[in-house]
Scaffold this motif. Structure first.
Motif, mmCIF file in Angstrom:
data_model
loop_
_atom_site.group_PDB
_atom_site.id
_atom_site.type_symbol
_atom_site.label_atom_id
_atom_site.label_comp_id
_atom_site.label_asym_id
_atom_site.label_seq_id
_atom_site.Cartn_x
_atom_site.Cartn_y
_atom_site.Cartn_z
ATOM 1 N N LYS A 41 0.771 -1.394 -0.048
ATOM 2 C CA LYS A 41 0.310 0.321 -0.129
ATOM 3 C C LYS A 41 0.750 1.664 0.039
ATOM 4 O O LYS A 41 1.710 1.683 0.452
ATOM 5 C CB LYS A 41 -0.843 -0.015 1.431
ATOM 6 C CG LYS A 41 -2.016 -1.069 1.631
ATOM 7 C CD LYS A 41 -2.677 -0.840 -0.130
ATOM 8 C CE LYS A 41 -3.637 -0.079 0.247
ATOM 9 N NZ LYS A 41 -4.783 -0.373 -1.116
ATOM 10 N N ASN A 69 -2.467 -6.235 -6.646
ATOM 11 C CA ASN A 69 -3.442 -5.116 -6.041
ATOM 12 C C ASN A 69 -3.679 -3.375 -6.594
ATOM 13 O O ASN A 69 -1.711 -2.888 -6.013
ATOM 14 C CB ASN A 69 -3.264 -5.285 -4.425
ATOM 15 C CG ASN A 69 -4.619 -4.387 -3.964
ATOM 16 O OD1 ASN A 69 -6.054 -4.109 -4.284
ATOM 17 N ND2 ASN A 69 -4.119 -3.396 -2.651
ATOM 18 N N ASP A 70 -3.223 -2.918 -7.026
ATOM 19 C CA ASP A 70 -3.325 -1.898 -7.570
ATOM 20 C C ASP A 70 -2.891 -1.053 -8.325
ATOM 21 O O ASP A 70 -3.045 -0.007 -9.189
ATOM 22 C CB ASP A 70 -3.430 -0.385 -5.514
ATOM 23 C CG ASP A 70 -3.675 -0.940 -4.692
ATOM 24 O OD1 ASP A 70 -5.330 -1.159 -4.590
ATOM 25 O OD2 ASP A 70 -3.612 -0.196 -3.801
ATOM 26 N N HIS A 84 -6.004 -6.453 -8.905
ATOM 27 C CA HIS A 84 -6.982 -6.883 -8.408
ATOM 28 C C HIS A 84 -7.277 -5.559 -7.651
ATOM 29 O O HIS A 84 -6.166 -4.504 -7.355
ATOM 30 C CB HIS A 84 -6.901 -7.500 -6.770
ATOM 31 C CG HIS A 84 -8.011 -7.361 -5.948
ATOM 32 N ND1 HIS A 84 -9.207 -8.259 -5.837
ATOM 33 C CD2 HIS A 84 -9.035 -6.145 -5.254
ATOM 34 C CE1 HIS A 84 -10.580 -7.418 -5.378
ATOM 35 N NE2 HIS A 84 -10.307 -6.389 -4.954
ATOM 36 N N GLY A 86 -10.176 -2.383 -6.526
ATOM 37 C CA GLY A 86 -11.621 -1.187 -5.515
ATOM 38 C C GLY A 86 -11.829 -0.805 -6.430
ATOM 39 O O GLY A 86 -11.776 -0.221 -7.624
ATOM 40 N N ASP A 89 -10.830 2.703 -7.580
ATOM 41 C CA ASP A 89 -10.025 2.569 -8.742
ATOM 42 C C ASP A 89 -10.546 2.449 -10.015
ATOM 43 O O ASP A 89 -9.828 2.477 -11.303
ATOM 44 C CB ASP A 89 -8.678 1.191 -8.980
ATOM 45 C CG ASP A 89 -7.953 0.863 -7.509
ATOM 46 O OD1 ASP A 89 -7.893 1.887 -7.288
ATOM 47 O OD2 ASP A 89 -8.520 0.138 -6.871
HETATM 48 MG MG LIG Z 1 -6.988 -1.682 -3.520
#
Ligand SMILES: [Mg+2]
Ligand SMILES: Cc1ncc(COP(=O)(O)OP(=O)(O)O)c(N)n1
Ligand SMILES: Cc1nc(C(=O)O)sc1CCOP(=O)(O)O
Length: 211
Positions: A41, A69-70, A84, A86, A89
């Motif tokens: 993150k 992720n991200d 992946h 959210g 995003d």
């Molecule tokens: Mg994310």
């Protein structure tokens, strides 16, 4: 129910650990995990690129399903199995670029509205969270619980699904009973007193996913 517009994944992705380092990715692959996520993150692309590239290379070596992720641009650049993302995003990520590059896409959802929005993108799988209270991430919403999870799984029919949030080993049988195809978790493995024993037990309960 619509079908994915992104490359497909098996309906049952099985045990799905979400971890924050290449070291964890390496250990879990060696332990027999075949679906997993690198979730780092709030760093700049330059700070994470080497780790993302290394994790993707490891995932390929073990023929595993590694989601990033991200960092969708780096996932495309280094040809990850999948990304992946959210809900927030969805406002900024270039989904066409992800799909055109042949990457799978998983999307987070937390309620009916988010599920409708996610389904419009026709991702490879839909993640449903958080099922139980979690200490791993601050959540703005309330846990959805098993009854709501089961209702969502029924609505989604054959769509590949993943449950996440507060899932301990003890809770896994009840989560699986909803018909969900995959169980994603962080602390049940990374905070376990014996992560190898926990992973072996979770693999036994959930399986490593379909081919
Ligand atoms: Mg994310
Ligand atoms: C399998 C899975 N489900 C949900 C999430 C949460 O993703 P997101 O909403 O993008 O939040 P962050 O993980 O980025 O904090 C996930 N990572 N994996
Ligand atoms: C990263 C994440 N996303 C969630 C969501 O509901 O979208 S819950 C979560 C944290 C899951 O960690 P643990 O297994 O330790 O509860």
């Amino acid at each position: 129910m619509s079908t994915p517009a992104f490359p497909s994944v098996p309906k049952r992705l099985g045990l799905y650990p979400v971890v924050d380092s290449v070291e964890w990715i390496s250990r879990l692959l060696e332990a027999g995990v075949r679906t997993l996520q690198l979730r780092i993150k709030d760093k700049r692309d330059e700070e994470v690129e080497a780790d993302i590239a290394a994790a993707i290379a490891l995932g390929k070596r073990y023929e595993a399903r590694l989601f990033i992720n991200d960092y969708w641009r780096l996932a495309i650049k280094h040809r990850a199995y999948g990304v992946h993302l959210g809900q927030e995003d969805l406002d900024v990520a270039n989904l066409d670029a992800i799909r055109d590059a042949g990457l799978r896409l998983g999307l987070s959802t937390h309620d009916n509205m988010e599920m409708d929005r996610a389904l419009e993108a026709r991702p490879s799988y839909i993640a449903l969270g958080h099922v139980f209270p979690t200490r791993t991430k601050q959540m703005p919403s309330a846990p959805q619980g098993l009854t709501q999870l089961a209702a969502h799984i029924r609505t989604l029919g054959d769509y590949p699904t993943v449950a996440i949030g507060g899932i301990s080993i003890d809770r896994v049988p009840a989560v699986l009973a909803t018909g969900v195809g995959s169980v994603a978790l962080v602390s049940a493995i990374t905070q376990a007193p014996d992560w190898q024993a926990a992973t072996a037990q979770l693999l036994e309960l959930v399986g490593a996913g379909d081919e």
